[in-house]
Scaffold this motif. Sequence first.
Motif, PDB file in Angstrom:
ATOM      1  N   MET A   1      -6.735  23.937 -34.405  1.00  0.00           N
ATOM      2  CA  MET A   1      -5.726  24.632 -33.612  1.00  0.00           C
ATOM      3  C   MET A   1      -5.520  23.887 -32.303  1.00  0.00           C
ATOM      4  O   MET A   1      -6.450  23.299 -31.759  1.00  0.00           O
ATOM      5  N   THR A   2      -4.301  23.940 -31.814  1.00  0.00           N
ATOM      6  CA  THR A   2      -3.940  23.240 -30.588  1.00  0.00           C
ATOM      7  C   THR A   2      -3.286  24.228 -29.635  1.00  0.00           C
ATOM      8  O   THR A   2      -2.527  25.102 -30.051  1.00  0.00           O
ATOM      9  N   LYS A   3      -3.592  24.063 -28.355  1.00  0.00           N
ATOM     10  CA  LYS A   3      -3.052  24.969 -27.342  1.00  0.00           C
ATOM     11  C   LYS A   3      -2.016  24.219 -26.514  1.00  0.00           C
ATOM     12  O   LYS A   3      -2.165  23.024 -26.211  1.00  0.00           O
ATOM     13  N   TYR A   4      -0.979  24.967 -26.137  1.00  0.00           N
ATOM     14  CA  TYR A   4       0.113  24.374 -25.363  1.00  0.00           C
ATOM     15  C   TYR A   4       0.503  25.287 -24.209  1.00  0.00           C
ATOM     16  O   TYR A   4       0.310  26.511 -24.265  1.00  0.00           O
ATOM     17  N   LEU A  15       5.525  28.714 -17.947  1.00  0.00           N
ATOM     18  CA  LEU A  15       6.269  29.882 -18.402  1.00  0.00           C
ATOM     19  C   LEU A  15       5.519  30.680 -19.469  1.00  0.00           C
ATOM     20  O   LEU A  15       5.837  31.847 -19.707  1.00  0.00           O
ATOM     21  N   GLY A  16       4.550  30.043 -20.111  1.00  0.00           N
ATOM     22  CA  GLY A  16       3.811  30.755 -21.145  1.00  0.00           C
ATOM     23  C   GLY A  16       2.789  29.848 -21.808  1.00  0.00           C
ATOM     24  O   GLY A  16       2.826  28.612 -21.655  1.00  0.00           O
ATOM     25  N   PHE A  17       1.867  30.477 -22.521  1.00  0.00           N
ATOM     26  CA  PHE A  17       0.808  29.735 -23.199  1.00  0.00           C
ATOM     27  C   PHE A  17       0.845  30.056 -24.694  1.00  0.00           C
ATOM     28  O   PHE A  17       1.074  31.202 -25.088  1.00  0.00           O
ATOM     29  N   ASP A  37      -7.995  25.312 -19.596  1.00  0.00           N
ATOM     30  CA  ASP A  37      -6.733  25.817 -19.042  1.00  0.00           C
ATOM     31  C   ASP A  37      -6.161  26.960 -19.868  1.00  0.00           C
ATOM     32  O   ASP A  37      -5.019  27.376 -19.674  1.00  0.00           O
ATOM     33  N   TRP A  38      -6.961  27.475 -20.775  1.00  0.00           N
ATOM     34  CA  TRP A  38      -6.515  28.578 -21.629  1.00  0.00           C
ATOM     35  C   TRP A  38      -7.435  29.761 -21.416  1.00  0.00           C
ATOM     36  O   TRP A  38      -8.653  29.611 -21.409  1.00  0.00           O
ATOM     37  N   ASP A  43      -2.089  28.983 -12.041  1.00  0.00           N
ATOM     38  CA  ASP A  43      -2.307  28.293 -10.770  1.00  0.00           C
ATOM     39  C   ASP A  43      -2.036  26.798 -10.918  1.00  0.00           C
ATOM     40  O   ASP A  43      -2.243  26.035  -9.980  1.00  0.00           O
ATOM     41  N   LYS A  44      -1.597  26.391 -12.095  1.00  0.00           N
ATOM     42  CA  LYS A  44      -1.269  24.985 -12.308  1.00  0.00           C
ATOM     43  C   LYS A  44       0.219  24.842 -12.627  1.00  0.00           C
ATOM     44  O   LYS A  44       0.880  25.805 -13.003  1.00  0.00           O
TER      45      LYS A  44
END
Length: 211
Positions: A1-4, A15-17, A37-38, A43-44
Amino acid sequence: MTKYAHYDATDGRILGFYDTSLHKVIPEPKIEIGDADWPGRFDKRVDVSGATPALYAYVPPPPSLDEQMASAVAEARQIAVDVRQQIAGAATVHRALAWAVKMPYAMVWAAHEAGGDPAGPFAQFAAVAEAGFQIEADVTGETAVAIRDRAIAKNRMFFQATQLVEGMERLAEDRIPAAADAAELSDIITQLRDLQAGAMSTLETLMEGGT
């Protein structure tokens, strides 16, 4: 799985994760992020100035003097609201009304007594006042003079607390917009907070004892 992280292409705001294990559709533009970062690192931001977008720690710019002034006025007004609520809580409407009714009688009687002339111009009113306070004294077991003097003191403190709030609001509305810089604004806010502490101390005294 990959997070964006989905971001605004103009200013890099997050705007969203999204996680490929949870979301089938991930909007563009997006940037791959790590577990650190998830989720929800708002704050970034994403640096969109270069060819390759990159996350960076975003430090918002300090508010302008006008924004600080507006915030300070709002804070001062909220302080005034809080203190007024405390004043309202310090006495019921009926008790505050009792203080207001007692005050002129108490003052006339005290003034007549201080004048030292039994037949003075306030003699008739003083007699009515003394008789009225004696009614309460007969119930409580106190002296009429003690009740009279406490009524004067309570009314005075109630008046002073109310006027202190009025002064705080006027100070805020007059001086905050005229502050030349952030340092002067900070001094004004400190003064207002000191006044708030004084008002609360007065209210604590006001709330002690009865009418």
